[in-house]
Design an enzyme around this catalytic site. Structure first.
Site, mmCIF file in Angstrom:
data_model
loop_
_atom_site.group_PDB
_atom_site.id
_atom_site.type_symbol
_atom_site.label_atom_id
_atom_site.label_comp_id
_atom_site.label_asym_id
_atom_site.label_seq_id
_atom_site.Cartn_x
_atom_site.Cartn_y
_atom_site.Cartn_z
ATOM 1 N N THR A 44 0.827 -1.206 0.000
ATOM 2 C CA THR A 44 0.000 0.000 0.000
ATOM 3 C C THR A 44 0.865 1.262 0.000
ATOM 4 O O THR A 44 0.405 2.324 -0.426
ATOM 5 C CB THR A 44 -0.951 0.009 1.209
ATOM 6 O OG1 THR A 44 -0.193 -0.264 2.398
ATOM 7 C CG2 THR A 44 -2.020 -1.067 1.044
ATOM 8 N N GLU B 248 -0.195 -15.153 1.339
ATOM 9 C CA GLU B 248 -1.245 -14.621 2.212
ATOM 10 C C GLU B 248 -2.669 -14.805 1.666
ATOM 11 O O GLU B 248 -3.592 -15.041 2.457
ATOM 12 C CB GLU B 248 -0.995 -13.139 2.468
ATOM 13 C CG GLU B 248 0.254 -12.850 3.269
ATOM 14 C CD GLU B 248 0.627 -11.381 3.201
ATOM 15 O OE1 GLU B 248 0.475 -10.697 4.224
ATOM 16 O OE2 GLU B 248 1.080 -10.930 2.131
#
Length: 369
Positions: free
Chosen positions: A24, A298
């Protein structure tokens, strides 16, 4: 099965997931690699990622081997080091293959571009064009056989600025890894124990670079996610407050009881599904990553939550037998045997809850938060 068994119940649940791939923080979406081609046709590659068992080195070597058209055994990887590839981002966010696979491919393309005149001449003379022959000929022509590759996610596909107007904030993720899982569990209503009888998992990983590695990552992530929501519990000492939880734990308030493997229960082999079926979505292209692949690691983790919701369904089946069915049954994670046992309800459990001054129909087993 549930109608025929009073004290053992089964439940089934399906769950989707959609995981955005990127850091991010925009500046982290970059990576480098260093590739050397030797005159014997072997290749040495180093990149900025960290191999931690996820198969990153193997995948990067596969990308390089395919680029040069050589066997995987001809490609060797050197440990990651800042004197080889500087200023690397953390190996996180499931992004390492995307960054370092593309960076290594960029280095390969640079070397191949330098070899084009050599290839043209050797083809014209009908001489071998295997990598060893090309590298040897290039060496005598004083052509550089080393290259530093670099890759950065496109500006328009990373970076999200919350300070800007909503229509101008950008894109937080380069693409999405998505999937779904179905889990069937069986619980023992007298002990609260459970077993995962079967799990079916389907994940979209684009055109997988290494399906065996990716299936292993999915299996591990699923079991880890299931363990997070069923066996891994944080219990802290609480003293001084009325009706304090875990007051029996004679230690200063805030002391963690489940501080090691003796008390903090990680999932083990016995917690894996008895029948575990993992499939990859067949050749789903992804134009935004190396060789149309997608990130793994993930993304499948949350699919393990299908086990928690299946346990919830099994508990509801037990409560329905007792005339205490619920249209919706809240169940706080983790679904440990103690909590499942109390949720299953019977005269003994209900008396214990009433002794706390609580209603057994709505009571929730509390952990430490």
């Amino acid at each position: 099965f549930n109608q025929a068994h009073a004290h053992r119940k089964r439940g089934i649940a399906i769950l989707p997931t959609k995981f955005g791939i990127n850091f991010t923080a925009k500046f982290l979406n970059q990576g480098g690699a260093l590739v050397h081609v030797y005159t014997d046709g072997t290749v040495l590659v180093s990149h900025g990622g960290t191999e931690m068992g996820q198969g990153l080195h193997t995948k990067v070597c596969q990308v390089v081997a395919q680029a040069f058209g050589v066997e995987l055994s001809k490609v060797h990887v050197r440990e990651s080091a800042s004197d080889l590839v500087a200023n690397s981002s953390a190996s996180a966010a499931s992004l390492s293959t995307d960054l370092y696979g593309m960076a290594a491919l960029d280095a390969c393309h640079q070397i191949l571009a330098r070899l084009e005149p050599v290839i043209a001449d050797r083809k014209a003379n009908k001489e071998p064009c295997d990598l060893a022959s090309l590298a040897g000929a290039a060496f005598f022509r004083r052509i550089d056989l080393s290259a530093h590759g670099f890759h950065a996610v496109a500006d328009k596909r990373c970076g999200y600025d919350w300070t800007k107007p909503q229509d101008d904030r950008g894109t937080p993720f380069n693409y999405w890894t998505q999937g779904a899982a179905v889990a069937e569990v069986e619980i023992d209503c007298l002990t609260g124990d459970h077993e995962v009888r079967r799990a079916d998992v389907l994940v979209d990983l684009g055109c997988s670079i290494n399906p065996s590695l990716d299936v292993g990552q999915i299996e591990g992530a699923f079991v880890q996610g299931a363990g997070w929501l069923t066996t891994e519990e944080l219990i802290f000492a609480e003293t001084g407050a009325q009706n304090a939880n875990h007051a029996w734990f004679k230690a200063p308030s805030g002391t963690l009881l489940t501080a090691g493997p003796g008390n903090y229960k990680l999932p083990s082999f016995n917690d894996a599904p008895r029948d575990f079926r993992v499939e990859l979505l067949d050749r789903a292209d992804n134009e935004f990553a190396v060789h149309s692949s997608k990130a793994v690691g993930e993304p499948p983790f949350f699919l393990g939550a299908a086990v928690l919701f299946a346990i919830n369904k099994a508990v509801q089946a037990r409560r329905e037998d007792l005339g205490a069915g619920d249209a919706y049954l809240p169940m706080r994670a983790p679904a440990t045997p103690e909590r499942v046992r109390m949720h299953c309800r019977d005269a003994i459990a209900d008396d214990a809850v009433r002794a706390l001054g609580r209603d057994p129909a709505t009571w929730q087993a509390n952990g430490s938060y």
